[in-house]
Design an enzyme around this catalytic site. Structure first.
Site, PDB file in Angstrom:
ATOM      1  N   PHE A   1       0.823  -1.217   0.000  1.00  0.00           N
ATOM      2  CA  PHE A   1       0.000   0.000   0.000  1.00  0.00           C
ATOM      3  C   PHE A   1       0.854   1.264   0.000  1.00  0.00           C
ATOM      4  CE2 PHE A   1      -3.173  -2.971   1.867  1.00  0.00           C
ATOM      5  CZ  PHE A   1      -4.153  -2.809   0.919  1.00  0.00           C
TER       6      PHE A   1
ATOM      7  N   VAL B   1      15.848  -7.237  -2.439  1.00  0.00           N
ATOM      8  CA  VAL B   1      16.825  -6.275  -1.927  1.00  0.00           C
ATOM      9  C   VAL B   1      17.472  -6.873  -0.683  1.00  0.00           C
ATOM     10  CG1 VAL B   1      17.091  -4.011  -0.858  1.00  0.00           C
ATOM     11  CG2 VAL B   1      15.622  -4.291  -2.866  1.00  0.00           C
TER      12      VAL B   1
ATOM     13  N   GLU C   1     -10.934 -12.217  12.649  1.00  0.00           N
ATOM     14  CA  GLU C   1     -11.513 -12.501  11.335  1.00  0.00           C
ATOM     15  C   GLU C   1     -11.260 -13.953  10.926  1.00  0.00           C
ATOM     16  OE1 GLU C   1      -9.961  -9.192   8.996  1.00  0.00           O
ATOM     17  OE2 GLU C   1     -11.831  -8.106   9.365  1.00  0.00           O
TER      18      GLU C   1
ATOM     19  N   ALA D   1      -3.732  -0.343   6.503  1.00  0.00           N
ATOM     20  CA  ALA D   1      -3.637   0.037   5.101  1.00  0.00           C
ATOM     21  C   ALA D   1      -3.839   1.538   4.873  1.00  0.00           C
ATOM     22  CB  ALA D   1      -4.630  -0.782   4.274  1.00  0.00           C
TER      23      ALA D   1
END
Lengths: 428, 428
Positions: free
Chosen positions: B13, B78, B170, B315
């Site tokens: 994000f 990386v 959740e 987010a």
């Protein structure tokens, strides 16, 4: 309990239709499969080329059979059969007893004695195969985008497909479209025309089981799409860097095998005679010779039509055999007369060439071009297992045809490419 | 060429919104990511519990950014940064030079010094994690269906989740619904009530970052769904057979980790001070201390609100930081005045409890129950990256709510369970 025990090994087209055909019979069915899903193999190449998602062409067997109360499903790997004791052996040494056994375990890739080619040239039989090929194609583009050496970049951008039957032809058309469309709008350092798809065939035409004129049409259509077709070329070697065929060496980091399959080892399990592709030579009622309680169907069975031609290894043939065996078993259990020997009804042969054209050979008539593509599309959506998938596959195709975007271009279970990418990535 | 070079590491994000925010700036952007896709993490638990397919919540980065001509995407890992040379180091020793660097590499699971727990209790951060957890759940049901020993069957049918933040809550609600619905219509030897989902939390309430009354409501809702919630219980041990917490031993073949995350090692890369979760303590303009050309954002940055509370790892916070950094860089490149220091605007906290209820804390007002679920659903569909996914996710949810069928129950990359199934399967 106490009902006649039917054990079905394999939840593909053949095995599944045996189970379904026995829904109303007084039997206890056990369905054994290594995987938890039934796979709609005719559309597998579209997962490999990122047009469809895995869940759009595969369904859990338990979901498909949830309303059929006389079947028990066990996810397990079968390793052998003991015909004397009438038992199936599982990998964990469990024995599953049967009164009637149906073997429908399908085929796998065959490399004509060159099993070492498999690591370089995967075939397309399972969902994992398709996801792996999709990863290979997409990672090759990623690596090419970073590769400064023109020669290495060319090898990364060369996709070779071995075998020009329906799978090879469909892969070739779909791969060149996927590759070029992806490069066109999403990459910066490589260009669509840099991509080469080479289709290598040992015979003298593509789609050799179709009529000559449809073969010719397919060849021309593939060439128009930009596919290089090499006919009459036997493959001599495959390694991590390319393919050798005839006198040529083709540097290619991505090679796909679509040239041959062999039956699973059921002939060995039951001690039956097999043809050279490993298929059991079955009796006219699809039982193994001398073993009336064991049926062998689908890609593990070798059956001839009355005219002596072989029944092809196609989904409709497998489904017809499954339905037939269900009838034979039902008749036996009910004490009725045995049905007539199995007769295969050929519905036709179909293959797509990219996303706008197809060839169809119904025998009594033939179609080619966009109209054939539409027949192909409608037929495939019709045969998908459930309504949700019909809707979703239809929408996915509509989306691709309206926007050109293939949404399933995900690389999972892979690693980022480095400058010597593909060797490492294959372990991922 | 010659334009200011911006290197962004991480296409989540935060990183993605930096890139997008620079679409009209006179810069050359290089986006580096280990994966080829951006993942919509808030819906990842729905892939783990078979409600959505991977391609419904992930998009190739190249697809998302296909129209933005000033960005080049490299799929690569990386490994370090050389702030003196102003270069990013890739795994294959390539060096990528930058004028401005943005580090947005996100977080990974943290096991509080017990890294050996990871093999038994996977966390949920990547698509592979979600596919792996889905496989684990579905294979546990397959193995339970075959298990004759009641004690072993109970351990197979016990799913433990550690940590009752939004992810744990959740997962718990979604897992008990998936499990019971699957067992109800698809299994023969086990019953829906045999399934136990146990949610273990070290603190004294669930969703501790929500208001007390929403925590209470969530606790009661979970209990109504049938989830066992254990509060104030610190986990002491996790192994292949279960979890030990407080004085209790819970035999459970499936354990999911939702208890803690730590930042990727960017602090070490750039030699910056980090908090104990490994996040870089950034300046008010989100640069690393003493390094004005390096921005650190998203889950790798530690930022405080003016009232001293930490900016949460959500987010919307990541997206706001990404957009802010794009503004700072644009202003610098254009020679304009620097924007005001970053201020986080909290839009609200959301969590679903199964497929019919949710809690939402907007600060100024709160919602709970089915109405909150609808707000949650609309918000999540709105934030999905492209139109096709909005349509497909909406249809998938509609389908599940109309028919109760979760279509993504595929087991891939796994092996069939034997009688000692899970130990082997984990390698699959």
């Amino acid at each position: 309990m106490g009902a006649h025990r039917v054990v079905v090994v394999g939840g593909g087209f053949a095995g599944l239709d045996v189970v379904r055909g026995l829904a109303d019979a007084d039997v206890d069915i056990t369905l054994l499969d290594r995987r938890n899903h039934h796979l709609f193999q005719p559309l597998l190449y579209q997962v490999a080329t990122a047009s469809l998602s895995p869940s759009e062409i595969a369904w859990p067997l338990r979901h498909i059979l949830r309303r059929q109360r006389n079947v028990r499903i066990i996810m397990a790997t079968v390793t052998d059969v003991d015909p004397a004791a009438k038992e199936v052996l599982l990998e964990d040494q469990t024995r599953v007893p049967y009164d009637t056994l149906v073997l429908a375990t399908g085929a796998q890739h065959a490399y004509f004695g060159h099993d070492e080619w498999e690591q370089f040239a995967p075939g397309l039989k399972t969902l994992e195969d398709a996801i792996g090929i999709r990863r290979k194609l997409l990672l090759a583009l990623e690596a090419a985008e970073r590769e400064p050496d023109p020669e290495k970049r060319e090898a990364l951008l060369t996709f070779a497909i071995i075998g020009a039957g329906p799978t090879g032809v469909e892969m070739a058309g779909s791969m060149i479209e996927l590759g070029r469309a992806s490069i066109q709008d999403q990459f910066r350092a490589i260009r669509p025309d840099d991509l080469r798809v080479v289709l290598i065939e040992g015979g003298d035409r593509v789609l050799s089981n179709f009529d000559d004129d449809l073969s010719d049409y397919t060849l021309k259509s593939l060439q128009q799409l930009g596919v290089h077709v090499e006919l009459g070329q036997m493959v001599k070697a495959i390694d991590a860097d390319g393919v050798t065929f005839g006198d040529q060496r083709l540097p290619a980091k991505t090679v796909i095998w679509a040239a041959g399959v062999a039956a699973s080892p059921v002939a060995k399990w039951i001690g039956a005679e097999a043809d050279k592709a490993g298929r059991v030579l079955v009796a006219p009622n699809l039982t193994a010779p001398g073993k009336p309680d064991i049926f062998v169907i689908g890609d593990v069975a070798s059956i001839k039509n009355p005219d002596g031609s072989p029944v092809p290894g196609l989904a409709p043939a497998a489904k017809q055999q499954g339905a037939y065996v269900a009838k034979v078993i039902s008749a036996r259990v009910a004490g009725n007369a045995a049905p007539e020997p199995f007769r295969y009804k050929h519905a036709g042969s179909l293959a797509t060439i990219g996303k706008r054209s197809a060839v169809i050979d119904f025998g009594w008539t033939k179609f080619r071009g966009w109209f054939a593509w539409w027949i192909w599309g409608v037929a495939h959506i019709y045969f998908l297992v459930d309504l949700k998938n019909r809707i979703f596959v239809l929408l996915s195709w509509l989306w691709i045809s309206l926007t050109g975007q293939r949404s399933a271009r995900l690389i999972t279970h892979g690693r980022a490419p480095s400058h010597t990418p593909l060797d490492e990535v294959e372990d991922g």
